[in-house]
Design a protein around this motif. Structure first.
Motif, PDB file in Angstrom:
ATOM      1  N   LEU A  69       0.820  -1.116   0.175  1.00  0.00           N
ATOM      2  CA  LEU A  69      -0.021  -0.129   0.123  1.00  0.00           C
ATOM      3  C   LEU A  69       0.733   1.434  -0.020  1.00  0.00           C
ATOM      4  CD1 LEU A  69      -2.931  -0.978   2.446  1.00  0.00           C
ATOM      5  CD2 LEU A  69      -3.005  -0.792   0.025  1.00  0.00           C
ATOM      6  N   LEU A  70       1.919   1.202   0.577  1.00  0.00           N
ATOM      7  CA  LEU A  70       2.683   2.498   1.007  1.00  0.00           C
ATOM      8  C   LEU A  70       3.788   2.555  -0.040  1.00  0.00           C
ATOM      9  CD1 LEU A  70       2.878   2.627   4.870  1.00  0.00           C
ATOM     10  CD2 LEU A  70       1.306   3.875   3.129  1.00  0.00           C
ATOM     11  N   TRP A  71       4.741   1.311  -0.326  1.00  0.00           N
ATOM     12  CA  TRP A  71       5.723   1.394  -1.183  1.00  0.00           C
ATOM     13  C   TRP A  71       5.492   0.352  -2.398  1.00  0.00           C
ATOM     14  CZ3 TRP A  71       6.496   1.041   4.288  1.00  0.00           C
ATOM     15  CH2 TRP A  71       6.817   2.028   4.861  1.00  0.00           C
ATOM     16  N   PRO A  72       4.567   0.493  -3.344  1.00  0.00           N
ATOM     17  CA  PRO A  72       4.281  -0.634  -4.057  1.00  0.00           C
ATOM     18  C   PRO A  72       5.459  -1.015  -5.072  1.00  0.00           C
ATOM     19  CG  PRO A  72       3.298   1.407  -4.893  1.00  0.00           C
ATOM     20  CD  PRO A  72       3.693   1.892  -3.367  1.00  0.00           C
ATOM     21  N   ALA A  73       6.392  -0.187  -5.351  1.00  0.00           N
ATOM     22  CA  ALA A  73       7.524  -0.537  -6.279  1.00  0.00           C
ATOM     23  C   ALA A  73       8.295  -1.286  -5.494  1.00  0.00           C
ATOM     24  CB  ALA A  73       8.091   1.052  -6.758  1.00  0.00           C
ATOM     25  N   VAL A  74       8.562  -1.086  -4.224  1.00  0.00           N
ATOM     26  CA  VAL A  74       9.485  -2.047  -3.503  1.00  0.00           C
ATOM     27  C   VAL A  74       9.098  -3.400  -3.144  1.00  0.00           C
ATOM     28  CG1 VAL A  74      10.291  -2.275  -1.047  1.00  0.00           C
ATOM     29  CG2 VAL A  74      10.172  -0.150  -2.029  1.00  0.00           C
ATOM     30  N   PHE A  75       7.601  -3.468  -3.202  1.00  0.00           N
ATOM     31  CA  PHE A  75       6.770  -4.687  -3.078  1.00  0.00           C
ATOM     32  C   PHE A  75       7.241  -5.641  -4.312  1.00  0.00           C
ATOM     33  CE2 PHE A  75       3.301  -7.411  -3.773  1.00  0.00           C
ATOM     34  CZ  PHE A  75       3.069  -8.387  -2.629  1.00  0.00           C
ATOM     35  N   TYR A  76       6.728  -4.903  -5.487  1.00  0.00           N
ATOM     36  CA  TYR A  76       6.806  -5.537  -6.780  1.00  0.00           C
ATOM     37  C   TYR A  76       8.357  -6.036  -7.027  1.00  0.00           C
ATOM     38  CZ  TYR A  76       2.044  -4.131  -7.662  1.00  0.00           C
ATOM     39  OH  TYR A  76       0.601  -3.839  -7.648  1.00  0.00           O
ATOM     40  N   THR A  77       8.895  -5.089  -6.868  1.00  0.00           N
ATOM     41  CA  THR A  77      10.729  -5.360  -7.156  1.00  0.00           C
ATOM     42  C   THR A  77      11.141  -6.625  -6.220  1.00  0.00           C
ATOM     43  OG1 THR A  77      11.082  -3.018  -7.368  1.00  0.00           O
ATOM     44  CG2 THR A  77      13.066  -4.640  -6.749  1.00  0.00           C
ATOM     45  N   VAL A  78      10.705  -6.783  -4.874  1.00  0.00           N
ATOM     46  CA  VAL A  78      11.087  -7.814  -3.936  1.00  0.00           C
ATOM     47  C   VAL A  78      10.374  -9.011  -4.666  1.00  0.00           C
ATOM     48  CG1 VAL A  78      11.036  -8.764  -1.746  1.00  0.00           C
ATOM     49  CG2 VAL A  78      11.667  -6.394  -2.108  1.00  0.00           C
ATOM     50  N   MET A  79       9.219  -9.010  -5.024  1.00  0.00           N
ATOM     51  CA  MET A  79       8.300 -10.266  -5.349  1.00  0.00           C
ATOM     52  C   MET A  79       8.767 -10.577  -6.704  1.00  0.00           C
ATOM     53  SD  MET A  79       6.804 -11.055  -2.611  1.00  0.00           S
ATOM     54  CE  MET A  79       5.755 -12.267  -3.390  1.00  0.00           C
ATOM     55  N   SER A  80       9.522  -9.957  -7.574  1.00  0.00           N
ATOM     56  CA  SER A  80       9.667 -10.226  -8.800  1.00  0.00           C
ATOM     57  C   SER A  80      11.089 -10.983  -8.976  1.00  0.00           C
ATOM     58  CB  SER A  80       9.737  -9.142  -9.884  1.00  0.00           C
ATOM     59  OG  SER A  80      10.518  -7.980  -9.660  1.00  0.00           O
ATOM     60  N   THR A  81      11.935 -11.097  -7.920  1.00  0.00           N
ATOM     61  CA  THR A  81      13.178 -11.739  -7.864  1.00  0.00           C
ATOM     62  C   THR A  81      12.968 -13.052  -7.624  1.00  0.00           C
ATOM     63  OG1 THR A  81      13.565 -11.501  -5.526  1.00  0.00           O
ATOM     64  CG2 THR A  81      14.340  -9.817  -7.062  1.00  0.00           C
TER      65      THR A  81
END
Length: 453
Positions: A69-81
């Motif tokens: 919710l707060l840092w979507p880019a961080v979430f997607y980056t972590v989950m795409s490795t």
């Protein structure tokens, strides 16, 4: 006192009413808070382990939700490795097994033979259904994670990310059409997508495949060979000196011009097309994506088809000569499978290249609109398998999370479409590339409104 204080752990086994009520409590507790049934009525060591694992999972879920919710880019980056996805798969499998163990142990604690006969089947059925739902979901999550990891590794390269240029990311989109009558692949759809790195506002630039005298910047190896434009002086090395022939010529005749292409996740022909697109548009292009049109058919089938509005009847050809009509795609709203969607994009009989460009753009937008979470998850295996065959790109996996977040912004904004076609005053057969770059710049850097006095 002990019996009265702990009716779940020390029930009146002679009372079917008590045992039935206790059974329902244990089954519901096992579903809502795995491990709690064992803490209250069974092996407390197992229960504490299960309860601790449950609380840990809830904590991870809450933290993930907050980050999303707060840092979507961080979430997607972590989950795409790939590493993260394999960890997710291992954790999901752990919980799938744990919940099976806890459910079977809960059924043991229930002591079905002591419950009312009319409730036994329902208690057992609910327990098994809950186990299948929870453990099955976790197991499917592990499958999705491993499949995603394999898909990402096969499509996206491992490399450094590129910064935006003038606040934008510019991506070359090529639709490859390698027919049996052709010597090598020849891009049939050529488009540049320019995206604002902050807002996600996108400009899509359509480049007709029949552009002539295509220029190259001075730093391109093709500039020395074609200083006045592609084929402008003494022709070229292939039969037609048009924009989409550049890929074929370099790939088949002079791949040594781009010796580092393969090592960087690209191809010599793609790099030549990138140089051409940069000179035409005046934009520096950081990444490319090549879409195999034949594989595109598989992707649409994996999605369950695509719904579009056909403005007028479009022919499907009987052979690769594009002269004999086998059937027609009628005008109106149509739900097309992969075969018919591919022909809708590439049909030539009685239509111009510019008509085809418009149809291809319409189809691309419709397919992207259908990439919603529910549709993708329900058909994920087929989509991932098709996608790995459809797309070749040099977008690094480390940038994927950022682009996923950026794409979510792009979908909320209207896309500006710039087509370099006669209707816009640009003649591909007698091109004015200064005018083309002017149209592009006006689209990517629109004039700011004068402040009101």
């Amino acid at each position: 006192m002990t019996l009265a204080a702990s009716p779940i752990r020390y029930p009146d086994a002679a009372s079917r009413t008590v045992m039935t009520r206790r059974a329902w409590w244990l089954v519901v507790l096992n579903f809502l808070v795995p491990g709690s049934a064992q803490v209250l009525a069974g092996d407390r060591r197992l229960g504490r382990f299960g309860l601790g694992a449950t609380l840990t999972l809830w904590t991870l879920a809450v933290v993930s939700l907050v980050v999303w919710l707060l840092w979507p880019a961080v979430f997607y980056t972590v989950m795409s490795t790939s590493l993260t996805l394999w960890i997710v798969a291992a954790v999901a499998l752990f919980y799938a097994v744990l919940w099976v163990v806890l459910t079977l142990d809960t059924l043991r604690l229930v002591r079905l033979v002591k419950t009312a006969p009319s409730a036994r089947a329902w208690v057992a059925l609910l327990s098994v259904a809950a186990m299948v739902l929870v453990s099955g979901t976790a197991a499917y999550g592990a499958f999705i994670a491993t499949t995603t990891s394999g898909f990402l590794s096969s499509v996206f390269v491992a490399g450094p990310s590129e910064p935006p240029v003038d606040g934008r990311y510019n991506i070359l989109l090529l639709g490859g059409d390698a027919g049996p009558d052709r010597d090598g692949l020849r891009p049939d759809s050529i488009r540049v997508m320019s995206i604002d790195a902050e807002t996600g506002q996108a400009v899509t630039i359509g480049l007709p495949r029949n552009m002539e005298d295509v220029p190259f910047n001075e730093d391109s190896p093709l500039h020395d060979l074609y200083p006045e434009g592609y084929g402008a002086i003494d022709g070229c090395e292939v039969d037609a000196c048009m924009l989409n022939s550049i890929y074929t010529e370099v790939e088949l005749k002079s791949p040594e011009m781009y010796p580092d292409a393969d090592a960087n996740g690209s191809e010599p022909g793609i790099e030549a097309m990138r140089d051409a697109a940069e000179a035409i548009t005046g934009l520096e292009i950081q990444y490319y994506a090549l879409i195999d049109m034949a594989g595109f058919q598989q992707l649409i089938d994996a999605l369950g088809g695509v719904t579009i509005t056909v403005p007028e009847d479009v022919p499907i050809h009987a052979d690769e000569t594009f002269t004999t009509v086998a059937e027609w795609i009628p005008a109106g709203e149509q739900h097309l499978d992969g075969y018919h969607a591919l022909w809708y994009a590439r049909s030539r009989h009685g239509t111009s290249d510019y008509d085809r460009m418009a149809r291809q753009l319409q189809l691309q937008e419709a397919v992207l609109a259908q990439f919603n979470p529910a549709n993708v998850l329900s058909k994920f295996q087929d989509i991932a398998a098709a996608g790995a065959q459809v797309v070749k790109t040099d977008v690094p996996q480390s940038m994927l999370g950022y682009f996923v977040d950026l794409a979510s912004k792009t979908k909320e904004l209207p896309v500006v479409d710039v087509e370099l076609v006669p209707e816009n005053g640009f003649d591909p057969e007698d091109p004015d590339y200064d005018y083309a770059r002017q149209l592009v710049q006006e689209a990517v850097t629109p004039p700011t409104a004068e402040p009101a006095e």
